[in-house]
Each structure stands twice: as structure tokens, then as C-alpha cells.
Design an enzyme around this catalytic site. Structure first.
Site, PDB file in Angstrom:
ATOM      1  N   ILE A 159      30.963  77.240  46.218  1.00 27.20           N
ATOM      2  CA  ILE A 159      29.590  76.720  46.249  1.00 27.20           C
ATOM      3  C   ILE A 159      29.356  75.921  47.532  1.00 27.20           C
ATOM      4  CG2 ILE A 159      27.858  75.396  44.963  1.00 27.20           C
ATOM      5  CD1 ILE A 159      29.700  75.874  42.450  1.00 27.20           C
ATOM      6  N   ASP A 214      42.875  65.976  52.782  1.00 29.13           N
ATOM      7  CA  ASP A 214      42.677  65.668  51.374  1.00 29.13           C
ATOM      8  C   ASP A 214      41.709  64.488  51.255  1.00 29.13           C
ATOM      9  OD1 ASP A 214      43.013  64.702  48.700  1.00 29.13           O
ATOM     10  OD2 ASP A 214      44.952  65.727  48.600  1.00 29.13           O
ATOM     11  N   SER A 267      28.978  69.696  35.676  1.00 26.21           N
ATOM     12  CA  SER A 267      29.045  71.006  35.031  1.00 26.21           C
ATOM     13  C   SER A 267      28.404  70.958  33.652  1.00 26.21           C
ATOM     14  CB  SER A 267      30.520  71.388  34.891  1.00 26.21           C
ATOM     15  OG  SER A 267      30.656  72.482  34.027  1.00 26.21           O
ATOM     16  N   TYR A 288      39.801  69.312  32.496  1.00 27.54           N
ATOM     17  CA  TYR A 288      38.825  69.551  33.578  1.00 27.54           C
ATOM     18  C   TYR A 288      37.450  69.026  33.169  1.00 27.54           C
ATOM     19  CZ  TYR A 288      35.249  71.953  36.264  1.00 27.54           C
ATOM     20  OH  TYR A 288      34.135  72.212  37.023  1.00 27.54           O
ATOM     21  N   LYS A 306      34.847  65.752  34.621  1.00 25.83           N
ATOM     22  CA  LYS A 306      33.424  65.768  35.009  1.00 25.83           C
ATOM     23  C   LYS A 306      32.660  64.657  34.284  1.00 25.83           C
ATOM     24  CE  LYS A 306      33.664  69.006  38.008  1.00 25.83           C
ATOM     25  NZ  LYS A 306      33.586  68.619  39.430  1.00 25.83           N
ATOM     26  N   ARG A 360      25.544  83.136  28.417  1.00 26.68           N
ATOM     27  CA  ARG A 360      25.607  82.084  29.434  1.00 26.68           C
ATOM     28  C   ARG A 360      24.359  82.160  30.314  1.00 26.68           C
ATOM     29  NH1 ARG A 360      28.895  81.072  26.428  1.00 26.68           N
ATOM     30  NH2 ARG A 360      31.145  80.798  26.653  1.00 26.68           N
ATOM     31  N   ARG A 391      38.188  84.373  22.520  1.00 33.71           N
ATOM     32  CA  ARG A 391      39.121  83.561  23.315  1.00 33.71           C
ATOM     33  C   ARG A 391      38.971  82.107  22.877  1.00 33.71           C
ATOM     34  NH1 ARG A 391      38.373  83.614  29.802  1.00 33.71           N
ATOM     35  NH2 ARG A 391      36.354  82.779  29.196  1.00 33.71           N
TER      36      ARG A 391
HETATM   37  N1  NAD Z   1      32.230  77.512  40.160  1.00 36.58           N
HETATM   38  C1  NAD Z   1      31.829  77.090  38.983  1.00 36.58           C
HETATM   39  O1  NAD Z   1      31.676  77.883  38.049  1.00 36.58           O
HETATM   40  C2  NAD Z   1      31.510  75.627  38.761  1.00 36.58           C
HETATM   41  C3  NAD Z   1      30.772  75.266  37.611  1.00 36.58           C
HETATM   42  C4  NAD Z   1      30.491  73.925  37.406  1.00 36.58           C
HETATM   43  C5  NAD Z   1      30.943  72.956  38.305  1.00 36.58           C
HETATM   44  N2  NAD Z   1      31.666  73.339  39.389  1.00 36.58           N
HETATM   45  C6  NAD Z   1      32.143  72.301  40.300  1.00 36.58           C
HETATM   46  O2  NAD Z   1      31.588  72.551  41.585  1.00 36.58           O
HETATM   47  C7  NAD Z   1      32.498  72.146  42.603  1.00 36.58           C
HETATM   48  C8  NAD Z   1      32.721  73.297  43.541  1.00 36.58           C
HETATM   49  O3  NAD Z   1      33.184  74.418  42.791  1.00 36.58           O
HETATM   50  P1  NAD Z   1      33.620  75.768  43.491  1.00 36.58           P
HETATM   51  O4  NAD Z   1      33.437  76.843  42.494  1.00 36.58           O
HETATM   52  O5  NAD Z   1      32.983  75.869  44.809  1.00 36.58           O
HETATM   53  O6  NAD Z   1      35.164  75.486  43.641  1.00 36.58           O
HETATM   54  P2  NAD Z   1      36.171  75.884  44.824  1.00 36.58           P
HETATM   55  O7  NAD Z   1      37.543  75.676  44.318  1.00 36.58           O
HETATM   56  O8  NAD Z   1      35.808  77.212  45.382  1.00 36.58           O
HETATM   57  O9  NAD Z   1      35.815  74.784  45.923  1.00 36.58           O
HETATM   58  C9  NAD Z   1      36.381  73.496  45.914  1.00 36.58           C
HETATM   59  C10 NAD Z   1      36.901  73.228  47.310  1.00 36.58           C
HETATM   60  O10 NAD Z   1      37.437  71.910  47.344  1.00 36.58           O
HETATM   61  C11 NAD Z   1      38.675  71.938  48.017  1.00 36.58           C
HETATM   62  N3  NAD Z   1      39.434  70.793  47.497  1.00 36.58           N
HETATM   63  C12 NAD Z   1      39.927  70.593  46.256  1.00 36.58           C
HETATM   64  N4  NAD Z   1      40.512  69.382  46.172  1.00 36.58           N
HETATM   65  C13 NAD Z   1      40.369  68.800  47.383  1.00 36.58           C
HETATM   66  C14 NAD Z   1      40.730  67.535  47.916  1.00 36.58           C
HETATM   67  N5  NAD Z   1      41.391  66.624  47.187  1.00 36.58           N
HETATM   68  N6  NAD Z   1      40.429  67.268  49.203  1.00 36.58           N
HETATM   69  C15 NAD Z   1      39.775  68.181  49.977  1.00 36.58           C
HETATM   70  N7  NAD Z   1      39.381  69.375  49.526  1.00 36.58           N
HETATM   71  C16 NAD Z   1      39.670  69.682  48.234  1.00 36.58           C
HETATM   72  C17 NAD Z   1      39.275  73.295  47.730  1.00 36.58           C
HETATM   73  O11 NAD Z   1      40.176  73.716  48.726  1.00 36.58           O
HETATM   74  C18 NAD Z   1      38.029  74.182  47.712  1.00 36.58           C
HETATM   75  O12 NAD Z   1      37.744  74.702  48.996  1.00 36.58           O
HETATM   76  C19 NAD Z   1      33.747  71.654  41.883  1.00 36.58           C
HETATM   77  O13 NAD Z   1      33.650  70.260  41.754  1.00 36.58           O
HETATM   78  C20 NAD Z   1      33.639  72.315  40.526  1.00 36.58           C
HETATM   79  O14 NAD Z   1      34.298  71.594  39.547  1.00 36.58           O
HETATM   80  C21 NAD Z   1      31.952  74.658  39.640  1.00 36.58           C
END
Ligand code: NAD
Length: 343
Positions: free
Chosen positions: A16, A62, A128, A153, A157, A235, A299
Site C-alpha cells: 500500500i 528499521d 484495519s 496482529y 492494530k 468481504r 478456515r
Molecule cells: N494489505 C492489507 O490487506 C492490509 C489490511 C489492513 C491493514 N494493513 C496495514 O497496512 C500497512 C501496510 O500494509 P501492506 O499490505 O502494504 O504491507 P507490506 O508488508 O507490503 O508493507 C509494509 C512495509 O513495511 C516494511 N516494514 C515492516 N516493518 C518495518 C520496520 N520496523 N521498519 C521499516 N520498515 C518496516 C516492510 O518491509 C514493508 O515494505 C500495515 O501496517 C498493515 O498492517 C494492510
């Protein structure tokens, strides 16, 4: 390079985050990415730069590393932060809860400390719809009760939302929004960036795309005996570009708020529920392939159905989805073909 409208995007190389970087640039912001590539790859940055035809500043590191984070805040003058960085695999969080509490809570807390110290007051946080669990009534609004989380997880959130609210309510000069995403799918229409599931995908749409591409042999539909029109789970699937645009709208809106302790949550979905079987049939239609799927047992942990009320985001943020689920599946398939070519 000009300092104007700089925004820190943690996790900006992720699914995202990378799409939001595109939306931010298109809206005149200058995103600065911080990512440790724990769940993404440096090639994503190439894809972003290729789409934008310009270079983007990226820090590899990080978010929990105070020394590095504070030096980034020292170097830039951020108008706001969009905080995506987190670990996000529900199943893994059950197996390794400390990894999830450690990364997701600490990243946020170190970030909030830096924002306070460097007087950056606008935060957009990735939450989320998982915070709602199986809601008692549909569609879910932002005032629908949050249920106890079904996974570590999901709990991170909820806790992160609570931490943000506590900090906003304190003397700190913080304005924030928590965006509760429903089910993001799709990819940038250029097919230069998209979702990069490492290992076996947990989510339906990447699994569907990989099955169509021959990477997965068979797609299992987890249960067709739910109390829904076709018996499969429902969904609310939102195109990732619509979701990305909502972040820009949120940031722009936050900046305008004069109340120094502004906090709101917003649902981001389409407002429409789609069943697993509808996704499968629509994908078959847009990709022109027959999916090899079978119906298996339910599931554990899956909820029957959830979809959002998005009235609040539409009215307050002046944002609206513009893309259909079908368009999202077209873009998913194009992206899957890009991935298959590079493998
Ligand atoms: N994709 C979904 O379905 C979804 C749904 C609801 C919420 N979210 C939330 O949205 C956010 C983005 O989701 P996404 O799908 O893009 O996930 P993603 O894993 O593709 O992106 C997260 C990014 O953060 C980086 N990262 C993780 N921990 C880190 C840290 N400590 N320091 C620096 N970088 C770090 C990872 O390398 C990755 O590039 C997350 O917080 C996720 O929980 C995602």
C-alpha cells in the site's frame, strides 16, 4: 531539493505504501520513504521511479532505530507522517506474537517520540477492519464496537489505535487519523508495482492470481456453507489506488485542522460486499482463464461477512472510490503477468 511538502512514508516500499507514494507525488507532495525491506524489495523503488519518471529519497532502515530515525527527522522538515511499517501476516502473528508486538508497537512508539521531538504533528496510521471482528450489524460504521482481537496482529492494530489516542489526548501536539482498511486488492494500472506476497499468499486475490498463473495448483475455497447468498464469505474489496488516494486526502485534511488534538478513525472500503465465489467468477472473466478451485472446509478464524459504511470518509475527507472490483482484478492480473515474466 526543495523542502516543500515533505512527508515521511514508513513502509513506503510495501504494497500500500508504494502506491501511496505515487498518489502523494501526483498531489504535489514529496514522499521520503523509510523501509527495512523486511517484506519488500529494493526493486519496488525502481518501479515507483519508473512510473513517476523521477527519483525518490529512500532510507533503508528499521523504524525502531532511534538513531537513524532521529537523523532522518533532523535532515527533513516533514509536514506529516504516513505510518505503514508493520508486520502483517495474521497466521505468523499467532506463531510469533512477540515479533508482532515488538515490531508493530515499538515502531509506532519510536515514531511518535520522533514526531514529538521534531515537532511534526500530522500522523496517518494504517489500521484495519480486523478491529471489528465479526460485527453484529452490517455495514460497519466507525462507531461499531471493536471486538477483542482474533490474533496478535489484530491486537497490535487495536493497541496502536489506543496509543495514538492517548498521545493525541495528552499535552503532545499531535493530530492523527487511523484508517481502517477493508480488503485492498489490485495494482497500479501500469503493472510496474503491485502486491508482492512472499511465500504462500494468505489473501484470496493474490492466491487466485497465482493459481491462474500456474504457480499454485489449486485454490481452496474455505467453506460454502456460510449464511450468505452463495454460501461463501463476503468481504469489501477496495482498489489499492483508491485506498492510496484516501491517504493523501487524509493528510491534506489533517493539515487543515486547527485543533491540536484532532483524532478520527475512518473506514476505507467500497461499502459493497463481494463473495469469494464472485471474485473467482469475475477473475475468470477478466483473465479469460478457468481457475482450478475446490471447496474445502471452513478456515478457523474466518468471519462470515464484513463490509464497510464509508459515508464518514466520503463526507469528511471528500474522498470516494472510483474503481470497481473488476478493474482491480484486471490490474491484479496484469501485475501477476509482470511478476511471472521477471521470475
Ligand atoms: N494489505 C492489507 O490487506 C492490509 C489490511 C489492513 C491493514 N494493513 C496495514 O497496512 C500497512 C501496510 O500494509 P501492506 O499490505 O502494504 O504491507 P507490506 O508488508 O507490503 O508493507 C509494509 C512495509 O513495511 C516494511 N516494514 C515492516 N516493518 C518495518 C520496520 N520496523 N521498519 C521499516 N520498515 C518496516 C516492510 O518491509 C514493508 O515494505 C500495515 O501496517 C498493515 O498492517 C494492510
Amino acid at each position: 531539493m526543495s523542502n516543500s511538502k515533505q512527508v515521511l512514508v514508513t513502509g513506503g516500499a510495501g504494497y500500500i505504501g508504494s502506491h501511496t507514494v505515487i498518489s502523494l507525488v501526483n498531489a504535489g507532495y514529496q514522499p521520503i520513504i523509510l523501509d527495512d525491506f523486511s517484506n519488500s524489495t529494493p526493486e519496488v523503488i525502481d518501479g515507483i521511479q519508473d512510473i513517476l519518471q523521477k527519483s525518490i529519497i529512500i532510507y533503508r532502515g528499521d523504524c525502531r532505530d532511534w538513531g537513524m530515525l532521529s537523523s532522518i527527522f533532523d535532515k527533513h522538515k516533514f509536514e506529516g507522517v504516513i505510518h505503514f511499517a508493520a508486520s502483517k501476516a495474521v497466521g505468523e502473528s499467532v506463531e510469533q506474537p512477540l515479533l508482532y508486538y515488538g515490531n508493530n508497537l515499538d515502531s509506532l512508539m519510536v515514531l511518535l517520540k520522533a514526531m514529538e521531538q521534531f515537532k511534526v504533528s500530522n500522523l496517518v496510521f494504517s489500521s484495519s477492519c480486523t478491529v471489528y471482528g465479526q460485527p453484529d450489524e452490517l455495514p460497519v460504521t466507525e462507531s461499531t464496537e471493536r471486538k477483542s482481537a482474533a490474533s496478535p496482529y489484530g491486537n497490535t492494530k487495536k493497541i496502536c489505535e489506543d496509543i495514538i489516542l492517548d498521545v493525541v489526548s495528552s499535552t503532545a501536539d499531535l493530530k492523527a487519523v487511523s484508517l481502517r482498511y477493508f480488503n485492498p486488492i489490485g495494482a497500479h494500472p501500469s503493472a510496474k508495482i503491485g502486491e508482492l506476497p512472499l511465500g504462500t499468499p494468505n489473501n484470496l486475490v493474490p492466491f487466485v492470481a497465482q493459481t491462474a498463473a500456474g504457480i499454485r495448483e489449486v485454490l481452496t475455497v474455505f467453506g460454502d456453507d456460510y449464511n450468505t447468498p452463495d454460501g461463501t464469505c463476503i468481504r469489501d474489496y477496495i482498489h489499492v489506488m483508491d485506498l492510496s488516494d484516501a491517504h493523501v486526502q487524509s493528510l491534506t485534511y489533517l493539515k487543515k485542522q486547527s485543533n491540536s488534538s484532532y483524532y478520527e478513525v475512518f473506514n476505507l472500503g467500497t461499502g459493497k460486499g463481494t463473495s469469494v465465489m464472485e471474485v473467482i467468477k469475475t477473475f475468470e472473466e477478466v483473465a479469460g482463464v478457468r481457475l482450478n478451485y475446490r471447496v474445502g472446509p471452513r478456515r478457523e478464524g474466518d468471519i462470515e461477512q464484513i463490509f464497510a459504511s464509508v459515508k464518514k470518509a466520503e463526507e469528511v475527507l471528500n474522498w470516494k472510490t472510483t474503481k470497481t472490483m473488476k478493474q482491480a482484478l484486471v490490474d491484479t492480473w496484469k501485475w501477476q503477468q509482470t511478476l511471472s515474466k521477471t521470475k
